[in-house]
Scaffold this motif. Structure first.
Motif, PDB file in Angstrom:
ATOM      1  N   LYS A   1       0.693  -1.380   0.152  1.00 41.50           N
ATOM      2  CA  LYS A   1      -0.267   0.291   0.277  1.00 41.50           C
ATOM      3  C   LYS A   1       0.832   1.443  -0.093  1.00 41.50           C
ATOM      4  CE  LYS A   1      -3.921  -1.930   2.770  1.00 41.50           C
ATOM      5  NZ  LYS A   1      -4.383  -1.554   3.979  1.00 41.50           N
ATOM      6  N   LEU A   2      -0.017   2.504  -0.365  1.00 38.99           N
ATOM      7  CA  LEU A   2       0.791   3.763   0.024  1.00 38.99           C
ATOM      8  C   LEU A   2       1.320   3.498   0.835  1.00 38.99           C
ATOM      9  CD1 LEU A   2      -0.736   6.286  -2.849  1.00 38.99           C
ATOM     10  CD2 LEU A   2       1.841   4.811  -2.959  1.00 38.99           C
ATOM     11  N   HIS A   3       2.859   4.261   1.388  1.00 36.33           N
ATOM     12  CA  HIS A   3       3.061   4.699   3.132  1.00 36.33           C
ATOM     13  C   HIS A   3       2.474   5.750   3.268  1.00 36.33           C
ATOM     14  CE1 HIS A   3       6.508   1.056   2.561  1.00 36.33           C
ATOM     15  NE2 HIS A   3       5.499   0.900   2.744  1.00 36.33           N
ATOM     16  N   LEU A   4       2.005   7.071   2.128  1.00 34.64           N
ATOM     17  CA  LEU A   4       1.840   8.121   3.001  1.00 34.64           C
ATOM     18  C   LEU A   4       0.254   8.094   2.168  1.00 34.64           C
ATOM     19  CD1 LEU A   4       4.704  10.065   1.641  1.00 34.64           C
ATOM     20  CD2 LEU A   4       3.981   8.933   3.985  1.00 34.64           C
TER      21      LEU A   4
ATOM     22  N   PRO B   1       6.218   5.550  13.914  1.00 31.90           N
ATOM     23  CA  PRO B   1       4.788   5.064  13.599  1.00 31.90           C
ATOM     24  C   PRO B   1       4.181   5.595  12.316  1.00 31.90           C
ATOM     25  CG  PRO B   1       4.938   6.133  15.278  1.00 31.90           C
ATOM     26  CD  PRO B   1       6.291   6.423  15.269  1.00 31.90           C
ATOM     27  N   ARG B   2       3.064   4.979  11.992  1.00 28.10           N
ATOM     28  CA  ARG B   2       3.061   5.128  10.630  1.00 28.10           C
ATOM     29  C   ARG B   2       2.588   6.345  10.562  1.00 28.10           C
ATOM     30  NH1 ARG B   2      -0.521   2.243   6.391  1.00 28.10           N
ATOM     31  NH2 ARG B   2      -2.173   2.444   7.637  1.00 28.10           N
TER      32      ARG B   2
ATOM     33  N   LYS C   1      -2.919  10.692  12.728  1.00 22.41           N
ATOM     34  CA  LYS C   1      -2.533  11.657  11.593  1.00 22.41           C
ATOM     35  C   LYS C   1      -1.533  11.270  11.404  1.00 22.41           C
ATOM     36  CE  LYS C   1      -2.512  16.421  11.032  1.00 22.41           C
ATOM     37  NZ  LYS C   1      -3.284  16.489  10.105  1.00 22.41           N
ATOM     38  N   SER C   2      -1.466  11.439  10.266  1.00 21.46           N
ATOM     39  CA  SER C   2      -0.104  10.585   9.427  1.00 21.46           C
ATOM     40  C   SER C   2       0.857  11.254  10.536  1.00 21.46           C
ATOM     41  CB  SER C   2      -0.341  10.817   7.866  1.00 21.46           C
ATOM     42  OG  SER C   2       1.075  10.663   7.023  1.00 21.46           O
TER      43      SER C   2
ATOM     44  N   MET D   1       5.134  17.704   8.267  1.00 18.98           N
ATOM     45  CA  MET D   1       4.728  18.473   7.367  1.00 18.98           C
ATOM     46  C   MET D   1       3.845  20.103   7.922  1.00 18.98           C
ATOM     47  SD  MET D   1       6.673  17.956   4.786  1.00 18.98           S
ATOM     48  CE  MET D   1       7.561  17.456   5.854  1.00 18.98           C
ATOM     49  N   MET D   2       3.218  19.214   8.941  1.00 19.85           N
ATOM     50  CA  MET D   2       2.572  20.630   9.660  1.00 19.85           C
ATOM     51  C   MET D   2       3.333  21.172  10.503  1.00 19.85           C
ATOM     52  SD  MET D   2      -0.849  20.544  11.899  1.00 19.85           S
ATOM     53  CE  MET D   2       0.135  19.375  13.216  1.00 19.85           C
ATOM     54  N   LEU D   3       4.301  21.066  11.201  1.00 19.29           N
ATOM     55  CA  LEU D   3       5.348  21.430  12.181  1.00 19.29           C
ATOM     56  C   LEU D   3       6.072  22.425  11.768  1.00 19.29           C
ATOM     57  CD1 LEU D   3       5.568  18.581  14.770  1.00 19.29           C
ATOM     58  CD2 LEU D   3       4.148  20.234  14.812  1.00 19.29           C
TER      59      LEU D   3
END
Length: 419
Positions: free
Chosen positions: A66-69, A226-227, A232-233, A239-241
């Protein structure tokens, strides 16, 4: 629209004049560039050595992939994933998305053509791309002549098979991860998984799910995250931080949260690098492992973590700590590499490792109409960003030449057909 001439040059090689760029590779990177060029109204030719688009995904990935992101970080320009797709699309869903993508933008690659060489002709100020047909028993050569070349053959074009003492003498099966499909046939067997990246972890998990007995070689340090963190991803959270905090602090936050969720991985033989996960990725291109269940199997003992390999014997492997393991099969999750140095005759823009010498985010454009798409070490999001910049740059050149020359092309070309 295009037509081929029945005439060949004196070597028996068919020659094709391409009005726009030649794109090498019909994976996600090549498709993304093609779609962006299509929207600009610029003609192009896509050359693909396999008989399908995204051959890495279709032919060289395991079934459970599966896509990891999250899907929002993996969609290509101009087309979002279907809303009904899950947050992490499956392999089949991603392939369906790519096939729909190619159909929507009317991308029709020249399949079964393997590039033998691509070289810039200084005298003519043109690229000469020579391919050999890989379809059928009779091989034929084609030379594509163009002003622009887009290298989109990918970071993972070839599987890396390391030289390990005694491996050739091992009597059991030895395969690379690209040839692995499922752990079903390994039930009850002792399998040595060489490599502890995302592929090594996930294949070890798949083997465990099929009641095999995997031992995973962890030779170097690796970050396991952890994924998802608090639903939350992890990637999305990072990216948000990073919009508000420096990279080193984001790394610290991720590692603290990871410790609370996954515990101390060093207890299970998995050492963490001295650099933080994002810093390591930015500086060295080494991707952290996103755990989807393998660590729990390591804790339970269903996946055995072992150290480096000293040598293989006929039916066993000797480790650097002196321990010997009896094994039935070897699975090489040892990564992939670019194949660009094998066919691109250019050394100023591309390094010997097949990646652009210029660091991200400026490694997408070289000289003399040379471009690189999908070599950012930033996955599908990086490939999409490259595609947008490349298509915009080509469009500027294209429109400038149209205005300047008004397409002053001879009406008769011998031995050359056009796209």
């Amino acid at each position: 629209m295009f037509s081929f001439s029945d005439q060949n040059d004196f070597c028996g090689r068919r020659c094709v004049w391409v009005n726009g760029p030649v794109i090498v590779g019909a994976g996600p990177s090549g498709l993304a560039v093609s779609a962006c060029l299509k929207e600009q109204g610029i003609p192009f030719v896509v050359i693909e050595r396999s008989d399908c688009i995204a051959s890495l995904w279709q032919k060289r990935t395991y079934d459970r992939l599966k896509l990891h992101l999250p899907k929002k970080f993996c969609q290509l320009p101009k087309l979002a994933f279907p809303e009904e797709y899950p947050e992490y699309p499956t392999k089949k869903q991603f392939i369906a998305y790519l096939e729909n993508y190619a159909q929507k933008f009317d991308i029709k690659p020249q399949f079964n053509e393997c590039v033998q060489s691509a070289k810039y002709d200084e005298a003519c100020h043109l690229w000469r791309v020579i391919t050999v047909s890989t379809n059928g028993s009779t091989q034929s050569e084609t030379e594509y002549i163009c002003q622009m070349l887009v290298v989109a053959s990918g970071e993972n074009a070839e599987g890396v098979v390391p030289e390990i003492d005694g491996l050739k003498d091992f009597s059991g099966e030895v395969i690379h991860a690209k040839d692995y499909k499922s752990g079903e046939k390994y039930t009850g067997k002792k399998v040595l998984v060489v490599g502890c990246g995302n592929s090594g972890m996930e294949l070890s998990l798949d083997l465990s799910n099929h009641n095999a007995k995997p031992s995973m070689v962890v030779r170097s340090s690796v970050h396991v995250l952890p994924r998802e963190i608090m639903g939350k991803s992890t990637f999305d959270l990072a990216m948000m931080l990073m919009k508000w905090l420096p990279l080193w602090l984001v790394d610290k936050i991720l590692l603290v949260l990871t410790w609370f969720i996954l515990g101390d991985t060093q207890k299970y033989g998995i050492q963490r690098p001295s650099l933080g996960p994002l810093t390591l990725k930015n500086h060295h291109g080494k991707t952290p492992v996103l755990d989807i269940g393998a660590l729990e199997r390591i804790r339970s003992g269903d996946i055995n973590v072992v150290g480096g390999i000293k040598r293989f014997n006929h039916t066993s492997v000797e480790l650097v700590n002196g321990e010997t393991l009896d094994i039935d099969s070897v699975l090489l999750a040892t990564g992939y590499c670019s194949n660009v140095p094998y066919w691109l005759q250019e050394t100023e823009f591309f390094a010997k490792n097949g990646f652009p010498k210029t660091p991200f985010p400026n490694g997408w454009k070289g000289k003399c109409g040379l471009y690189a798409s999908g070599f950012t070490r930033r996955g599908l999001a990086g490939a999409s960003a490259d595609a947008i910049k490349i298509s915009q740059d080509i469009a500027k050149v294209w429109k400038k030449e149209l205005n300047h020359k008004k397409q002053k092309v001879p009406t008769h070309r011998r031995c050359i057909s056009t796209f």
